[in-house]
Design an enzyme around this catalytic site. Sequence first.
Site, PDB file in Angstrom:
ATOM      1  N   CYS A 118       0.877  -1.557   0.135  1.00  0.00           N
ATOM      2  CA  CYS A 118      -0.212   0.406  -0.089  1.00  0.00           C
ATOM      3  C   CYS A 118       1.083   0.977  -0.404  1.00  0.00           C
ATOM      4  CB  CYS A 118      -0.824   0.453   1.137  1.00  0.00           C
ATOM      5  SG  CYS A 118      -2.223  -1.680   1.330  1.00  0.00           S
ATOM      6  N   HIS A 262      -3.856   6.925   1.491  1.00  0.00           N
ATOM      7  CA  HIS A 262      -4.127   5.723   0.924  1.00  0.00           C
ATOM      8  C   HIS A 262      -5.749   5.187   1.563  1.00  0.00           C
ATOM      9  CE1 HIS A 262      -4.373   1.676   0.104  1.00  0.00           C
ATOM     10  NE2 HIS A 262      -4.167   1.268   1.713  1.00  0.00           N
ATOM     11  N   ASN A 292     -10.775  -0.995  -1.817  1.00  0.00           N
ATOM     12  CA  ASN A 292      -9.009  -0.057  -1.397  1.00  0.00           C
ATOM     13  C   ASN A 292      -7.757  -1.032  -2.311  1.00  0.00           C
ATOM     14  OD1 ASN A 292      -6.081  -0.551  -0.644  1.00  0.00           O
ATOM     15  ND2 ASN A 292      -6.277  -1.241   0.998  1.00  0.00           N
TER      16      ASN A 292
HETATM   17  O1  UT7 Z   1      -3.991  -1.193   3.234  1.00  0.00           O
HETATM   18  C1  UT7 Z   1      -4.126  -1.678   4.236  1.00  0.00           C
HETATM   19  C2  UT7 Z   1      -4.869  -2.978   4.864  1.00  0.00           C
HETATM   20  N1  UT7 Z   1      -6.105  -3.346   4.827  1.00  0.00           N
HETATM   21  C3  UT7 Z   1      -6.199  -2.318   6.079  1.00  0.00           C
HETATM   22  O2  UT7 Z   1      -5.936  -1.377   6.927  1.00  0.00           O
HETATM   23  C4  UT7 Z   1      -7.716  -2.540   6.908  1.00  0.00           C
HETATM   24  C5  UT7 Z   1      -7.716  -2.488   8.678  1.00  0.00           C
HETATM   25  N2  UT7 Z   1      -9.004  -3.035   9.609  1.00  0.00           N
HETATM   26  C6  UT7 Z   1      -9.560  -2.725   9.310  1.00  0.00           C
HETATM   27  O3  UT7 Z   1     -10.153  -2.158   7.712  1.00  0.00           O
HETATM   28  C7  UT7 Z   1     -11.215  -3.531   9.925  1.00  0.00           C
HETATM   29  O4  UT7 Z   1      -9.849  -4.426  11.029  1.00  0.00           O
HETATM   30  C8  UT7 Z   1     -11.315  -4.287   8.827  1.00  0.00           C
HETATM   31  C9  UT7 Z   1     -12.845  -3.710   7.896  1.00  0.00           C
HETATM   32  C10 UT7 Z   1     -11.001  -5.383   8.591  1.00  0.00           C
HETATM   33  C11 UT7 Z   1     -12.847  -4.939  10.524  1.00  0.00           C
HETATM   34  O5  UT7 Z   1     -13.068  -4.500  11.126  1.00  0.00           O
HETATM   35  P1  UT7 Z   1     -13.925  -4.712  12.481  1.00  0.00           P
HETATM   36  O6  UT7 Z   1     -14.526  -3.668  12.677  1.00  0.00           O
HETATM   37  O7  UT7 Z   1     -11.758  -4.487  12.571  1.00  0.00           O
HETATM   38  O8  UT7 Z   1     -14.486  -5.763  12.513  1.00  0.00           O
HETATM   39  P2  UT7 Z   1     -13.642  -7.352  13.354  1.00  0.00           P
HETATM   40  O9  UT7 Z   1     -12.332  -7.586  12.976  1.00  0.00           O
HETATM   41  O10 UT7 Z   1     -13.802  -6.956  14.618  1.00  0.00           O
HETATM   42  O11 UT7 Z   1     -15.213  -8.390  13.113  1.00  0.00           O
HETATM   43  C12 UT7 Z   1     -16.043  -8.237  13.874  1.00  0.00           C
HETATM   44  C13 UT7 Z   1     -17.027  -9.165  13.488  1.00  0.00           C
HETATM   45  C14 UT7 Z   1     -16.359 -10.198  13.239  1.00  0.00           C
HETATM   46  O12 UT7 Z   1     -17.294 -11.604  14.403  1.00  0.00           O
HETATM   47  P3  UT7 Z   1     -17.194 -11.925  15.565  1.00  0.00           P
HETATM   48  O13 UT7 Z   1     -16.054 -12.191  16.154  1.00  0.00           O
HETATM   49  O14 UT7 Z   1     -17.934 -10.962  16.308  1.00  0.00           O
HETATM   50  O15 UT7 Z   1     -18.491 -13.007  15.915  1.00  0.00           O
HETATM   51  C15 UT7 Z   1     -16.139 -11.037  11.923  1.00  0.00           C
HETATM   52  O16 UT7 Z   1     -15.947 -12.560  11.909  1.00  0.00           O
HETATM   53  O17 UT7 Z   1     -17.027  -8.964  11.943  1.00  0.00           O
HETATM   54  C16 UT7 Z   1     -17.049 -10.240  11.354  1.00  0.00           C
HETATM   55  N3  UT7 Z   1     -17.229 -10.097  10.367  1.00  0.00           N
HETATM   56  C17 UT7 Z   1     -17.414 -10.151   9.155  1.00  0.00           C
HETATM   57  N4  UT7 Z   1     -18.827 -10.091   8.777  1.00  0.00           N
HETATM   58  C18 UT7 Z   1     -19.607  -9.775   7.858  1.00  0.00           C
HETATM   59  C19 UT7 Z   1     -15.233 -10.305   9.098  1.00  0.00           C
HETATM   60  N5  UT7 Z   1     -15.346  -9.714   7.901  1.00  0.00           N
HETATM   61  C20 UT7 Z   1     -16.867  -9.716   7.543  1.00  0.00           C
HETATM   62  C21 UT7 Z   1     -17.633  -9.300   6.479  1.00  0.00           C
HETATM   63  N6  UT7 Z   1     -19.134  -9.221   6.541  1.00  0.00           N
HETATM   64  N7  UT7 Z   1     -17.460  -9.490   5.192  1.00  0.00           N
END
Ligand code: UT7
Length: 335
Positions: A118, A262, A292
Site C-alpha cells: 500500500c 491511501h 482498497n
Molecule cells: O491497506 C491496508 C490494509 N488493510 C487495512 O487497512 C484494513 C484494516 N482493518 C480494517 O479495516 C478492519 O479491521 C476490518 C474492516 C477488516 C474489520 O473491521 P472490524 O470492525 O475490525 O471488525 P472485526 O475484525 O472486529 O470483526 C467483527 C466481526 C467478526 O465477527 P465476531 O467475531 O464478532 O462474531 C468478524 O468475523 O465481523 C465479522 N466479519 C464480517 N462480517 C460480515 C469479518 N468480515 C466480515 C464480513 N462480513 N465481510
Amino acid sequence: MDHGLPPRARIAGLGHHLPPRVVTNDDLAQLMDTSDEWIRERTGIRERRFVDDGTSCTDLAEAASRKALENAGWEPDDVEFILFATLSPDLFFPGNGARLQHQLGLGPIGALDLRTQCTGFVYALSVADALIRAGQYRRILVVGAEVQSRGLRMDDDGRDTAVLFGDGAGAACVEASDDERGFLAHSLHSDGANALDLCVRKPGSLQVPFVSAEDIAAGDTAPHMNGREVFRNAVRRFPEAIQEVLTATGTPASELKLLVPHQANARITEAVRRRMELPEEKVASNIERYGNTTAASIPIALSEAVEEGRVERGDLVCLAAFGAGFTWGATLLRY
Ligand code: UT7
C-alpha cells in the site's frame, strides 16, 4: 538547472484507469456470508472494480500510463525510466516494470519494481525524486497498479479481506522541475515485526515447492490479515508520517490544499482527518467506489482530485500511506 537552486522533481501529469466491471457489496453477498450494511459500516465501501478475463495488471498500468503521458504532454519516448509499484504482478517474476516497458513500445530503458504494497506509490515517488535530484534521469514514469480480484478468497473464510480490495491503476509522469513546484519532503518507514499480520504466504521461497495444491486448498494464496492490528497501527502511523513531512518543512497542516491518504478504510481516513484537524473537503476519499486498490489508490485519488479541480498547480498536497510490511510513509509536494 540554471536557476542556481538544487534540482527538484515535480509531477508533470497524472492518469488513472479502472476496469469497467462494477462489483457491488450485494454481488459479494451472493458468494459469502456478508452484507452491504456490514461492509459499508465497517469500511465505507459500496462497490469496487474487478478486471474481466484476459486483462492483466500491466494492461491496467498501460492504460493509466498512456493517460498520464498525454496529460503531461510527453511522447512515450520521453520516458527514461520506469518505477512500478504493485503487490499483484502478472508473474511471480519477472516484475511488471519490464512488461510495461514492452507494452508501451519503449526502448530498452531501465525498469524497477517496488514491493512495498500500500505504501508502494509513496516509496516510488521518493525514489523518482532522488534519481532526478542525482541527475541520473530527467523524466520518470511512476505507476501503481493492482489486480487484487484474482487473489481473493471468495468464500466465508475469505470474507474479512475479499470485501476490501479492488483493481485499478494510476500513473504519474515525474520530471526535473525548473520552478518552485515539486517534492518538498518524504518520510519512509517499515517494521517487519508485523510482516505476518498482513501477507500472502504462498507462493514463497520458504518452502518446497513455492506453492502446492494443499496451500491453495488451505487458502494460503489469498491475503491473510489481522484486521484489528492493521487498523490499530494504521491510525497511529498515518498521522506520524504526515507530521514528519510537515515538521521537516515547517508547514502547518492548515496550509494543505489536500491530503490524499491511501484508501484502506473510510474509518481509518476519518480517524486520520480528525487527528490532523483537517476539514472533510481537504481529505480525498473515493473508497466508496473503488475499495482498497493498494499501490494504485493514491495515484487514482490524486488524479481524480486534479481532474475535479480540487488541486491546482502550486497547491500543497500531502500523500500518505500505511500497509503490509508493515510499511508507511508520506510525501509533501507542491503540485
Ligand atoms: O491497506 C491496508 C490494509 N488493510 C487495512 O487497512 C484494513 C484494516 N482493518 C480494517 O479495516 C478492519 O479491521 C476490518 C474492516 C477488516 C474489520 O473491521 P472490524 O470492525 O475490525 O471488525 P472485526 O475484525 O472486529 O470483526 C467483527 C466481526 C467478526 O465477527 P465476531 O467475531 O464478532 O462474531 C468478524 O468475523 O465481523 C465479522 N466479519 C464480517 N462480517 C460480515 C469479518 N468480515 C466480515 C464480513 N462480513 N465481510
